[in-house]
Write a protein that holds these residues in place. Structure first.
Motif, short mmCIF file in Angstrom:
data_model
loop_
_atom_site.label_atom_id
_atom_site.label_comp_id
_atom_site.label_asym_id
_atom_site.label_seq_id
_atom_site.Cartn_x
_atom_site.Cartn_y
_atom_site.Cartn_z
N ARG A 50 60.63 38.56 9.34
CA ARG A 50 61.08 38.64 7.95
C ARG A 50 60.26 39.70 7.22
NH1 ARG A 50 61.11 32.11 6.73
NH2 ARG A 50 62.94 31.60 8.02
N PRO A 51 60.89 40.56 6.46
CA PRO A 51 60.14 41.62 5.76
C PRO A 51 59.01 41.07 4.90
CG PRO A 51 62.50 42.06 5.67
CD PRO A 51 62.35 40.70 6.27
N GLU A 52 59.20 39.89 4.33
CA GLU A 52 58.16 39.35 3.46
C GLU A 52 56.92 38.89 4.21
OE1 GLU A 52 61.24 35.89 3.88
OE2 GLU A 52 61.24 38.09 3.80
N ASN A 53 56.99 38.88 5.54
CA ASN A 53 55.83 38.48 6.34
C ASN A 53 55.12 39.63 7.03
OD1 ASN A 53 55.92 35.72 5.80
ND2 ASN A 53 57.36 35.30 7.45
N VAL A 54 55.64 40.84 6.91
CA VAL A 54 55.12 41.98 7.66
C VAL A 54 54.36 42.94 6.74
CG1 VAL A 54 55.71 43.92 9.15
CG2 VAL A 54 57.05 41.81 9.28
#
Length: 450
Positions: free
Chosen positions: A386-390
């Motif tokens: 997920r982009p919010e985790n990277v």
């Protein structure tokens, strides 16, 4: 300047606090990262630090460690110590006899017990318990041997739940800051960590708590990891050698040695003793692409627990086969079985093992459990991507990233090198026992004997 960036992560270890152990979330300018499972025992409060908001443990109030009274509870086989602040601690007779600090029982130069357990009467009573004029606890045993205990030494080894948690945190720095894409990478100066004990302590403490620290200012040439080795202890020797070069090779024996996309992974799960720390030093950056990516595997695991408990249960219980075969420093054929998500005896996430490239085709499961395993693994990988985790960053010449290989998954986007200057990184591993040992030595140097 560099120290101020690390201070908010390292501060709990730089202070002589007795904070409760817990899981914390990192707050940044953009807002809070998520913490899926802070322990109920944590006592958390919010403070401001140089424009950033972070979450820190509220310290247990410091009190005097002087002894007011000490007496033997013969029926319970305990010594009760009452402290000047009104607190009380209980110590079993057997433990006190086993831990006598006199020269006959304890070799102080080696900080090692001389007294052999077969020579300890674990059912012993006591003859006399008293507080000495210099405020120590003195015990005379039935064989007339005398043990004398320093008050502060006893207080730190109190058997209460709070004291035990405090001691475990002091010894192992178990508290973690979980983070997502809003993380501002903790950053330190390469030369400062080499030559300043406070800077080195802040670096290693942040590495332990956050899982990643960026070092700037190293020369863009090979040999800089040797300097970190000299500072910390020794590197971990593996089948890729003590040091290794990450570059595009014509016949690669590892996916890292290509120019293509390299998805999030931990290194070396095929090695029974997985490296604890990875060090990567950028010597030649890519001409185009090659951005580095990192994910907090602990944070993603707790998200999985909250969203899909069954998948979490599978990944914490199924042993996955990993293999690595080839030749580098020498020929190797490695096999190991690891849980994708490891947990400790208290059920806390303690390690991540995930490498798509070396995950073996052998899957030691009943056939009806294969599909649920794939569904669980895919759910975890989906969360990690997920982009919010990277967190994404571009390494420049001289930059050096240090991270916890048992927690942080790292990857890299595809790249194109300069025609006359291929992308080149030098890498090495260290074990956590080496790093934690150096952290404790530095803490003693900076703060004195804790």
């Amino acid at each position: 300047m560099w120290m101020s960036k690390l201070a908010r992560f390292a501060q709990p270890a730089l202070q002589r606090s007795t904070s409760a152990v817990g899981c914390r979330r990192v707050w940044t300018r953009g807002g809070p990262g998520l913490t899926a499972a802070a322990h109920p025992a944590s006592c958390l409060t919010s403070v401001q630090h140089r424009g950033h908001q972070t979450v820190v443990s509220a310290s247990i109030p410091k009190t005097g460690h002087g002894v007011r009274h000490a007496l033997a509870l013969d029926e319970e086989r305990l010594v009760e110590v009452e402290w000047e602040d009104g607190g009380q601690s209980l110590y079993p007779f057997s433990w006190l006899r086993d831990n006598c600090q006199c020269p006959l029982c304890f070799l102080r130069s080696a900080q090692a017990r001389r007294l052999y357990l077969l020579d300890v009467d674990i059912h012993t009573g006591v003859d006399v318990v008293q507080v000495t004029d210099d405020n120590k606890v003195s015990i005379v045993w039935p064989d007339q041997h005398t043990s004398v205990f320093d008050a502060e030494w006893l207080r730190k080894r109190c058997f209460s739940p709070a004291a035990r948690k405090t001691m475990q945190e002091e010894l192992f720095i178990n508290e973690r800051y979980y983070w997502d894409c809003k993380l501002h990478l903790p950053t330190a100066d390469f030369n400062e960590v080499l030559h300043d004990d406070k800077a080195a302590l802040a670096w290693l403490t942040s590495l332990r708590r956050v899982g990643v620290v960026y070092l700037r200012g190293a020369p863009a040439e090979q040999g800089q990891l040797d300097k970190l080795e000299e500072r910390l202890g020794f590197l971990k020797m593996t089948f890729y050698g003590r040091l290794w070069l990450v570059q595009d090779k014509p016949q690669p024996n590892n996916l890292a040695y290509t120019s293509g996309r390299f998805h999030h992974h931990t290194d070396y799960p095929a090695l029974p003793s997985t490296p604890g720390i990875q060090l990567l030093h950028c010597i030649n950056p890519a001409a185009e692409g090659g951005e580095s990516e990192i994910v907090d595997g602990f944070h993603a695991a707790l998200q999985l627990l909250a969203e899909d408990p069954k998948a979490y249960q599978i990944l914490t219980s199924v042993l996955v086969d990993y293999k690595d075969t080839g030749a580098d420093y020498c020929e190797y054929m490695l096999n190991a079985r690891k849980h994708t998500i490891s947990v400790d005896q208290e059920g806390r996430v303690s390690g991540i093992n995930l490498n798509n490239a070396t995950r073996g085709s052998v899957l030691d499961l009943p056939v009806q459990e294969v599909q649920p395993f794939y569904r669980a693994l895919r759910a975890y990988v989906d969360i990690m991507n997920r982009p919010e985790n990277v967190v994404t960053f571009q390494m420049q010449a001289g930059d050096l990233v240090t991270f916890d290989n048992t927690r942080i998954l790292h990857g890299r986007k595809s790249f194109i090198s300069f025609p006359d200057r291929p992308r080149l990184l030098e890498g090495a591993y260290m074990d956590w026992d080496v790093v934690l040992s150096r952290l404790r030595v530095l803490r003693k140097s900076v703060q004195g004997d804790i």
